[in-house]
Write a protein that holds these residues in place. Structure first.
Motif, PDB file in Angstrom:
ATOM      1  N   LYS A   1      -3.332   1.483   7.466  1.00 25.97           N
ATOM      2  CA  LYS A   1      -2.829   2.562   6.616  1.00 25.97           C
ATOM      3  C   LYS A   1      -3.983   3.307   5.947  1.00 25.97           C
ATOM      4  O   LYS A   1      -4.593   2.809   5.006  1.00 25.97           O
ATOM      5  N   ALA A   2      -4.251   4.492   6.417  1.00 28.89           N
ATOM      6  CA  ALA A   2      -5.366   5.286   5.887  1.00 28.89           C
ATOM      7  C   ALA A   2      -5.169   5.636   4.412  1.00 28.89           C
ATOM      8  O   ALA A   2      -6.138   5.736   3.665  1.00 28.89           O
ATOM      9  N   ASP A   3      -3.931   5.795   3.981  1.00 26.37           N
ATOM     10  CA  ASP A   3      -3.664   6.195   2.603  1.00 26.37           C
ATOM     11  C   ASP A   3      -3.841   5.058   1.596  1.00 26.37           C
ATOM     12  O   ASP A   3      -3.908   5.301   0.396  1.00 26.37           O
ATOM     13  N   ASP A   4      -3.911   3.825   2.096  1.00 28.33           N
ATOM     14  CA  ASP A   4      -3.996   2.664   1.201  1.00 28.33           C
ATOM     15  C   ASP A   4      -5.416   2.215   0.909  1.00 28.33           C
ATOM     16  O   ASP A   4      -5.602   1.295   0.109  1.00 28.33           O
ATOM     17  N   VAL A   5      -6.404   2.808   1.559  1.00 32.41           N
ATOM     18  CA  VAL A   5      -7.786   2.359   1.373  1.00 32.41           C
ATOM     19  C   VAL A   5      -8.676   3.527   0.977  1.00 32.41           C
ATOM     20  O   VAL A   5      -8.398   4.679   1.259  1.00 32.41           O
TER      21      VAL A   5
ATOM     22  N   LYS B   1      -3.105  -9.549   4.317  1.00 27.75           N
ATOM     23  CA  LYS B   1      -1.670  -9.681   4.633  1.00 27.75           C
ATOM     24  C   LYS B   1      -0.856  -8.438   4.290  1.00 27.75           C
ATOM     25  O   LYS B   1       0.341  -8.516   4.088  1.00 27.75           O
ATOM     26  N   ASN B   2      -1.528  -7.289   4.222  1.00 26.83           N
ATOM     27  CA  ASN B   2      -0.816  -6.034   3.967  1.00 26.83           C
ATOM     28  C   ASN B   2      -1.244  -4.954   4.957  1.00 26.83           C
ATOM     29  O   ASN B   2      -1.154  -3.772   4.670  1.00 26.83           O
ATOM     30  N   GLY B   3      -1.749  -5.390   6.121  1.00 24.97           N
ATOM     31  CA  GLY B   3      -2.225  -4.441   7.113  1.00 24.97           C
ATOM     32  C   GLY B   3      -3.678  -4.068   6.919  1.00 24.97           C
ATOM     33  O   GLY B   3      -4.159  -3.117   7.521  1.00 24.97           O
ATOM     34  N   THR B   4      -4.387  -4.827   6.094  1.00 21.38           N
ATOM     35  CA  THR B   4      -5.794  -4.549   5.815  1.00 21.38           C
ATOM     36  C   THR B   4      -6.603  -5.836   5.921  1.00 21.38           C
ATOM     37  O   THR B   4      -6.175  -6.883   5.443  1.00 21.38           O
ATOM     38  N   ILE B   5      -7.755  -5.741   6.552  1.00 23.69           N
ATOM     39  CA  ILE B   5      -8.699  -6.846   6.647  1.00 23.69           C
ATOM     40  C   ILE B   5     -10.021  -6.367   6.064  1.00 23.69           C
ATOM     41  O   ILE B   5     -10.484  -5.274   6.386  1.00 23.69           O
ATOM     42  N   ILE B   6     -10.602  -7.174   5.180  1.00 22.18           N
ATOM     43  CA  ILE B   6     -11.924  -6.842   4.618  1.00 22.18           C
ATOM     44  C   ILE B   6     -12.960  -7.761   5.245  1.00 22.18           C
ATOM     45  O   ILE B   6     -12.662  -8.906   5.581  1.00 22.18           O
ATOM     46  N   LEU B   7     -14.150  -7.239   5.440  1.00 27.85           N
ATOM     47  CA  LEU B   7     -15.274  -8.029   5.938  1.00 27.85           C
ATOM     48  C   LEU B   7     -16.261  -8.209   4.805  1.00 27.85           C
ATOM     49  O   LEU B   7     -16.687  -7.236   4.193  1.00 27.85           O
ATOM     50  N   VAL B   8     -16.573  -9.474   4.531  1.00 23.06           N
ATOM     51  CA  VAL B   8     -17.372  -9.835   3.371  1.00 23.06           C
ATOM     52  C   VAL B   8     -18.654 -10.519   3.820  1.00 23.06           C
ATOM     53  O   VAL B   8     -18.628 -11.386   4.686  1.00 23.06           O
TER      54      VAL B   8
END
Length: 59
Positions: free
Chosen positions: A11-15, A49-56
């Motif tokens: 989702k482009a609008d969520d990030v 768990k909301n359609g987003t994965i972060i890389l840390v």
């Protein structure tokens, strides 16, 4: 201290923000892109768990 080095989302609008953001067109693309970036950046992927994965990257 950990640093977010990339975000992959459906989702482009969520990030937003100052880190590189990759928008995926499907759940499969989300997982594939995250897996590749995890290896390339030597980072850890965390699914929000909301359609987003972060890389840390841990320092």
């Amino acid at each position: 201290m950990a640093e977010i080095v990339a975000v992959v989302s459906l989702k482009a609008d969520d990030v937003g923000g100052g880190t590189p953001i990759f928008i995926a067109g499907s759940k499969e693309e989300l997982e594939q892109t995250s897996f590749l970036l995890e290896k390339i950046l030597d980072a850890s992927a965390h699914d929000l768990k909301n359609g987003t994965i972060i890389l840390v990257n841990r320092r």
